[in-house]
Design a protein around this motif. Structure first.
Motif, PDB file in Angstrom:
ATOM      1  N   LYS A 160      -6.677  -1.378  14.188  1.00 34.08           N
ATOM      2  CA  LYS A 160      -5.605  -2.314  14.511  1.00 34.08           C
ATOM      3  C   LYS A 160      -4.873  -2.752  13.235  1.00 34.08           C
ATOM      4  N   THR A 161      -5.630  -3.020  12.185  1.00 34.20           N
ATOM      5  CA  THR A 161      -5.017  -3.394  10.904  1.00 34.20           C
ATOM      6  C   THR A 161      -4.105  -2.292  10.392  1.00 34.20           C
ATOM      7  N   GLN A 162      -4.568  -1.031  10.498  1.00 29.38           N
ATOM      8  CA  GLN A 162      -3.761   0.100  10.058  1.00 29.38           C
ATOM      9  C   GLN A 162      -2.478   0.205  10.880  1.00 29.38           C
ATOM     10  N   ARG A 250     -12.308  -0.246  21.561  1.00 29.16           N
ATOM     11  CA  ARG A 250     -13.218   0.253  20.518  1.00 29.16           C
ATOM     12  C   ARG A 250     -13.049   1.739  20.245  1.00 29.16           C
ATOM     13  N   ASP A 251     -12.552   2.508  21.231  1.00 32.24           N
ATOM     14  CA  ASP A 251     -12.408   3.948  21.022  1.00 32.24           C
ATOM     15  C   ASP A 251     -11.223   4.303  20.128  1.00 32.24           C
ATOM     16  N   GLY A 252     -10.395   3.312  19.796  1.00 32.60           N
ATOM     17  CA  GLY A 252      -9.352   3.572  18.814  1.00 32.60           C
ATOM     18  C   GLY A 252      -7.937   3.465  19.307  1.00 32.60           C
ATOM     19  N   ARG A 298      -7.143   9.866  14.750  1.00 37.32           N
ATOM     20  CA  ARG A 298      -8.424  10.025  14.056  1.00 37.32           C
ATOM     21  C   ARG A 298      -9.582   9.524  14.919  1.00 37.32           C
ATOM     22  N   LEU A 299      -9.263   8.864  16.009  1.00 30.69           N
ATOM     23  CA  LEU A 299     -10.282   8.312  16.895  1.00 30.69           C
ATOM     24  C   LEU A 299     -10.105   8.920  18.285  1.00 30.69           C
ATOM     25  N   SER A 300     -10.905   8.486  19.232  1.00 31.82           N
ATOM     26  CA  SER A 300     -10.851   9.095  20.562  1.00 31.82           C
ATOM     27  C   SER A 300      -9.930   8.323  21.482  1.00 31.82           C
ATOM     28  N   GLY A 301      -9.677   8.906  22.649  1.00 32.75           N
ATOM     29  CA  GLY A 301      -8.815   8.267  23.632  1.00 32.75           C
ATOM     30  C   GLY A 301      -9.628   7.581  24.713  1.00 32.75           C
ATOM     31  N   ILE A 302      -9.044   7.483  25.903  1.00 34.74           N
ATOM     32  CA  ILE A 302      -9.675   6.755  27.000  1.00 34.74           C
ATOM     33  C   ILE A 302     -10.730   7.624  27.654  1.00 34.74           C
ATOM     34  N   ALA A 303     -11.921   7.056  27.830  1.00 36.65           N
ATOM     35  CA  ALA A 303     -13.024   7.775  28.449  1.00 36.65           C
ATOM     36  C   ALA A 303     -12.777   7.956  29.942  1.00 36.65           C
TER      37      ALA A 303
END
Length: 419
Positions: A160-162, A250-252, A298-303
């Motif tokens: 979120k900061t990024q 949390r997943d990004g 760089r992170l994952s999407g919705i499960a």
């Protein structure tokens, strides 16, 4: 029934009742609230809390009567009007709910919650323009002050900061924020007004889409070139420039909800025109929920999950050149619907149960690759998840999808039988 003696300290009894209420021990909280009211029958706060406990137990008629008694004692209680409106909404009495929220706002114009709830019932009642305006007003009240919270999670996660740093640079014309002005940009809503003429492209293949929707199993329709060029460009600018990305997952990925300001007139225009352009799919369904999601590659999407509605409209707006793999970056939809007995939490949170259910039923996935301005319309009962995402670095390259949920799942099940 437990009666709290008048000699007993009221504060102690209240603390006990509040503790049970917060912990979800609703029957015990109700017992204590009723006991306190035996000794203090005109206590407005306890009457309000009793109404909340009854509502949370699904005893809506009793809850409505309780809030009615409170308003007979204190007719200028804005929160009581709002809470009664919440009960009416759950009962499907949308006009009465709206009247309660309007009364709350008349008594307390800066009551953000009442504006948010009014927006919800107005959308459910097909008054989208007015509903979206109420959501915008909520955002202005909740986030437009210097002391307003910046997001719905604390502490602030790194992704979120990024994102906020990148957005600050975007808003500064590509320049980094001045020293001491980092963090979440000040509340700002980019222009999101309606476009002249159409926002949703008239579709020449309407008959074919309607036939495929009625006859296909599972029900999935892919529509390219969904929005007109002007609508797509304006919607991108709104999503890039507005400080609406406040829910952190949390997943990004980040979420923009209507109450955050993700409710511009252009979105109302799109939501309305989707129903008029695709009447065989959406025409009889009200808009119940809508949101935007923005991703960090760089992170994952919705499960894997399903949505508690009748029809899901999902469309992407990020330019195609941002996608490093044109065969991915979209959506995976399975051909077996979620069990009718599952509740909202199980639909959305129990990934192992969903995968076990799909495996046991021999479910097969369909992968729809990302394309700018592509919509995927499908039965919301179907399990789905974000496909693998690999997008370029850079703020405007972040993958953005917009979801609009139409209609109530239970209404479709009642009409067609269990899925």
């Amino acid at each position: 029934m437990t009666v709290i003696p008048q000699t007993a300290p009221l504060e102690t009894a209240l603390q006990q009742a509040f503790a049970h209420h917060r912990a979800g021990r609703l029957s015990e909280a109700e017992r204590l609230y009723r006991g306190i009211l035996q000794a203090h029958p005109d206590h407005p706060g306890i009457t309000n809390n009793l109404g909340l406990v009854l509502k949370d137990q699904g005893r809506l008629e009793e809850a409505a009567a309780t809030f009615g008694r409170l308003l007979a004692l204190k007719s200028d209680d804005a929160l009581a009007h709002c809470n009664l409106g919440n009960v009416f909404r759950l009962q499907g009495r949308l006009d009465q709910a709206a009247a309660c929220y309007r009364r709350a706002i008349a008594l307390q114009p800066d009551m953000a919650l009442a504006h948010k709830n009014l927006g919800t019932v107005l959308c459910e009642s097909d008054h989208l323009a007015e509903g979206f305006a109420s959501f915008k007003r909520h955002a202005e009240l909740a986030y437009g002050k210097p002391t307003s919270p910046t997001l719905d999670q604390n502490p602030i996660p790194p992704h979120k900061t990024q994102h906020d740093r990148e957005q600050q640079e975007y808003l500064n014309g590509g320049n980094a924020a001045p020293a001491g002005q980092g963090g979440t940009p000040a509340f700002h809503l980019e222009d999101g007004c309606r476009v002249p003429g159409h926002a949703v492209n008239p579709d020449a293949s309407l008959g074919d889409i309607a036939t495929r929707w009625r006859t296909s199993k599972p029900q999935i329709a892919v529509i390219d070139n969904l929005l007109t060029e002007e609508a797509l460009a304006r919607l991108r600018r709104f999503c890039w420039g507005s400080t609406i990305w406040r829910t952190v997952y949390r997943d990004g990925y980040l979420g923009a909800m209507p109450e955050h300001g993700f409710a511009c007139p252009l979105l109302a225009q799109i939501a309305d025109e989707l129903r008029s352009t695709y009447p065989a799919i959406l025409g009889r369904h009200p808009l119940l929920q809508f949101w935007g999601f923005k991703y960090d590659s760089r992170l994952s999407g919705i499960a894997i999950h399903a949505d508690f509605a009748a029809v899901n409209v999902n469309f992407w707006i990020t330019p195609d050149e941002a996608n490093l793999d044109p065969e991915s970056g979209g959506l995976v939809v399975w051909d077996v619907p979620a069990p009718i007995g599952w509740d909202f939490k199980k639909y959305n949170d129990d990934v192992p149960a969903a995968r076990e259910f799909l495996a046991r039923n021999g479910a097969k996935p369909t992968t729809i690759p990302h394309r700018a301005n592509r919509a995927v319309i499908f039965d919301s009962d179907l399990f789905h998840e974000t496909d693998r995402i690999a997008f370029k670095d850079g703020y405007v390259n972040r993958r953005i999808n917009i979801t609009m949920l139409y209609g109530r799942r239970e209404a479709v099940v009642k009409e067609n039988g269990s899925p």
